[in-house]
Enzyme design. Structure first.
Site, PDB file in Angstrom:
ATOM      1  CG  HIS A 357      42.059  37.446  38.671  1.00 29.64           C
ATOM      2  ND1 HIS A 357      42.953  38.344  39.194  1.00 29.64           N
ATOM      3  CD2 HIS A 357      41.236  38.169  37.885  1.00 29.64           C
ATOM      4  CE1 HIS A 357      42.673  39.559  38.740  1.00 29.64           C
ATOM      5  NE2 HIS A 357      41.633  39.480  37.943  1.00 29.64           N
ATOM      6  CG  ASP A 400      47.905  34.927  49.570  1.00 29.10           C
ATOM      7  OD1 ASP A 400      48.574  35.906  49.153  1.00 29.10           O
ATOM      8  OD2 ASP A 400      48.159  34.325  50.627  1.00 29.10           O
ATOM      9  CD  GLN A 498      35.912  44.964  37.923  1.00 24.80           C
ATOM     10  OE1 GLN A 498      36.636  43.976  38.058  1.00 24.80           O
ATOM     11  NE2 GLN A 498      35.716  45.840  38.888  1.00 24.80           N
ATOM     12  N   GLY A 499      38.966  44.765  33.869  1.00 24.90           N
ATOM     13  CA  GLY A 499      39.646  44.753  32.574  1.00 24.90           C
ATOM     14  C   GLY A 499      41.109  45.172  32.677  1.00 24.90           C
ATOM     15  CG  ASP A 500      42.435  48.708  34.188  1.00 20.79           C
ATOM     16  OD1 ASP A 500      42.724  48.845  32.991  1.00 20.79           O
ATOM     17  OD2 ASP A 500      41.739  49.522  34.830  1.00 20.79           O
ATOM     18  CB  SER A 501      42.703  41.857  36.111  1.00 19.50           C
ATOM     19  OG  SER A 501      41.930  42.156  37.219  1.00 19.50           O
TER      20      SER A 501
HETATM   21  N1  ARG Z   1      39.668  41.950  39.048  1.00 16.75           N
HETATM   22  C1  ARG Z   1      39.588  43.012  38.120  1.00 16.75           C
HETATM   23  C2  ARG Z   1      39.811  42.511  36.704  1.00 16.75           C
HETATM   24  O1  ARG Z   1      39.677  41.347  36.488  1.00 16.75           O
HETATM   25  C3  ARG Z   1      40.509  44.127  38.464  1.00 16.75           C
HETATM   26  C4  ARG Z   1      39.910  44.957  39.482  1.00 16.75           C
HETATM   27  C5  ARG Z   1      40.782  46.031  39.947  1.00 16.75           C
HETATM   28  N2  ARG Z   1      39.935  46.838  40.716  1.00 16.75           N
HETATM   29  C6  ARG Z   1      40.287  47.905  41.373  1.00 16.75           C
HETATM   30  N3  ARG Z   1      39.380  48.578  41.988  1.00 16.75           N
HETATM   31  N4  ARG Z   1      41.538  48.275  41.403  1.00 16.75           N
HETATM   32  O2  ARG Z   1      39.997  43.263  35.779  1.00 16.75           O
END
Ligand code: ARG
Length: 576
Positions: A357, A400, A498-501
């Site tokens: 993503h 997934d 957010q941002g850790d993804s």
């Molecule tokens: N989708 C988020 C991103 O793009 C990461 C989210 C992780 N969230 C969590 N609660 N662990 O950075």
């Protein structure tokens, strides 16, 4: 001209009655001013856990120093403010009075440096790490010191100071806050503590505390060698060909060509050297072949190797706890901090692992990868992506197969982290404390993105319970799939955000200091909410995909026979 435009913009903002107040940043550090001279001398360290408050910012902001004494307030309304530093008990500010007046300018950072303490509050500590040949716990005349051993010292106020032994095996620090200090000898390349790797001592103000010696016990035999990047594949280490840190070398006891838990193993040090203690006389010495490498023609160094009496060699563990951490940055952003949008991890010299993503919102020609730093600021190693491979089964929504690979436009020498393999599942069992790292939001929805890499400990969460938490009764297909692994606390409080993804979820391997990657930050409902653990891509499910994309050759091996107390030098491996 630019200045004129920005003041115009400022006026416009005021006159349009917009409540979007212009803001800036106040940042700085607090250091332990041991000699109380008001300046930070080269041997004076930062001090963590000191309360810092802004007195004028209407949000009534406060924080405490971390990461080597640093603090940072972002989003501070422009204009005058005051920084109040409250020193720990028994210490005082040496640089100014406790309040520092500052002026905050729009979109820029104001630096504040505050010294605390006076020499009367600190004492010294020194000791040795030595080769305890007869394992009696004391240093006898013929027992030599060990260079490069690492001792972690926790002071009475919780600051951790990392001390390193010199050529004589002596470690020392003159800047330790008085009170009880705990010393722990770290197991690292070439250093295996005998019993009692942790000791407590009292640091007295202005004096040197009693010598604390750590013994390192020899076991049967030892093999030394090197794994190096044999760029031209000729099997020899030519000048410019560097050692590879963080590779696993093991004695393959059951000869199954695979590193199994319980087999003697070690990781190569910063310069690629290793020292492995082996209890058996005849061993098959192998190494784990990391992704993206293959063996050069077998280097038969064993025949040429000399046998020496037992000596502890080895090097200190690599500096920088997560040298494989990557940040994905839009190439169009000149400042890596403002252009960063996801994390990643270097798993092969030219491959970065991330979340699908993250990858689907970028194209290679507009994507840079920042490597080799904890701080997202210039100058950094910034490399253009050459190719993005999103996992073909990735499904947005259910998320997934949330995995993608980024090929870098050239190979780099930073250490890699290796993905957890299916057989290593036990290292990532429910309850195991894993570490997640990233530059993501510091609070749920707070948009408080740090410049410095952050880390958090999160236990692996039960798969079925996680599935319950994330299964929508209206749409039961959107649950936790076998390609996912969850981590977090039932009560919440600590999580990725957010941002850790795209960044890694790490577990300790059975080898001290060596991380393995078990997850990729994928999604979560909010951040750190109770009973909503973070969801990660389960990396061990993707071994075949990663090997197919990146490749992994076979490892060569050495047959070695040792007598008790001998060291075999030069059992090296060449890979390219
Ligand atoms: N989708 C988020 C991103 O793009 C990461 C989210 C992780 N969230 C969590 N609660 N662990 O950075």
């Amino acid at each position: 001209m630019k200045r004129f435009l920005s003041s115009l913009l400022f006026l416009l903002l005021i006159f349009s009655g917009c409540d979007n107040v212009p803001t800036g940043v106040i940042q700085g550090r607090v250091f332990l001013d041991a000699n109380n001279n008001g300046v930070q001398d080269s041997d004076e360290i930062g001090i963590n856990g000191v309360l810092v408050e802004l007195l004028i910012d209407p949000r009534n902001t406060r924080t405490s120093t971390s990461n080597g004494g640093t603090f940072r307030f972002s989003g501070v309304p422009i204009g005058p403010d005051e920084v109040l530093v409250t020193p720990l008990a028994g210490m005082r500010i040496s640089t100014s009075n406790p309040r520092t007046r500052v002026t905050v300018f729009k979109d820029s950072a104001t630096d504040v440096v505050v010294g605390v303490g006076k020499s009367l509050d600190v004492g010294s500590i020194t000791g040795t790490v030595f080769q305890d040949n007869n394992a009696n716990g004391t240093r006898d005349t013929n027992e030599s010191g060990i260079a490069g051993a690492i001792v972690d010292l926790t002071t009475s106020v919780g600051t951790v100071v990392t001390l390193r032994t010199d050529g004589e095996g002596i470690y020392q620090s003159n800047l330790i806050i008085s009170g009880n200090a705990t010393l722990r000898l770290r197991e690292s390349c070439g250093v295996k503590p005998s019993a009692g790797s942790t000791q407590t001592t009292r640091v007295f103000v202005g004096s040197v505390s009693p010598i604390k010696a750590f013994g390192v016990t020899p076991i049967k035999g030892r093999v030394n060698g090197l794994i190096f990047h044999d760029t031209n594949g000729n099997g020899l280490q030519d000048s410019g060909e560097l050692g590879l840190p963080g590779w696993t070398v093991y004695s393959d006891l059951n000869q199954n060509n695979q590193y199994d838990l319980g087999e003697p193993a070690t990781a190569t040090c910063a310069n690629g050297n290793y020292a492995l203690d082996v209890p058996d006389d005849n061993i098959k010495l192998r190494h784990v072949m990391n992704l993206g490498y293959t063996s050069s023609k077998a280097v038969n160094v064993v025949a040429a190797a000399q046998v020496k009496p037992f000596i502890v060699g080895g090097q200190p563990a690599p500096e920088g706890a997560y040298p494989f951490m990557a940040s994905l940055v839009y190439a169009s952003a000149s400042n890596p901090n403002s252009g960063a949008f996801c994390g990643g991890s270097l798993i092969a010299p030219n491959w970065v692992l991330t979340a699908a993503h993250c990858a689907v919102i970028a194209i290679a020609s507009n994507l840079d990868v920042v490597l080799g730093t904890n701080r997202l600021e210039n100058p950094v190693t910034r490399i253009r992506a050459a190719e993005i491979i999103v996992h073909p089964n990735y499904t947005p929504g259910p998320e997934d197969f949330d995995m993608a690979l980024i090929r870098l436009s050239f190979r780099v020498n930073f250490p890699t982290v290796q993905p957890l393999m299916p057989l290593q599942g036990g290292l990532s069992a429910v309850g195991v404390k894993a570490t997640v790292i990233g530059w993501g939001d510091l609070s749920d929805g707070g948009r408080n993105y740090p410049i410095d890499l952050h880390e958090a400990l999160v236990p692996i969460f039960d798969q079925a319970q996680c599935n319950t938490a994330y299964t929508d009764p209206e749409n039961p297909t959107n649950g936790i799939t076998p390609r996912m692994i969850c981590a977090g606390y039932p009560q919440g409080g600590i999580d990725a955000c957010q941002g850790d993804s795209g960044g890694p979820l790490l577990v300790s391997s059975s080898i001290p200091g060596l991380w393995l990657q078990t997850g990729i930050v994928s999604f979560g409902s909010g951040c750190a909410l109770p009973n909503n653990p973070g969801v990660y891509t389960r990396v061990s499910e993707f071994n075949a995909f990663l090997e197919a994309q990146i490749g992994r050759g076979l490892a060569s091996e050495h047959d070695i026979s040792l007598q008790a107390g001998q060291t075999r030098e030069g059992a090296s491996f060449a890979v390219h």
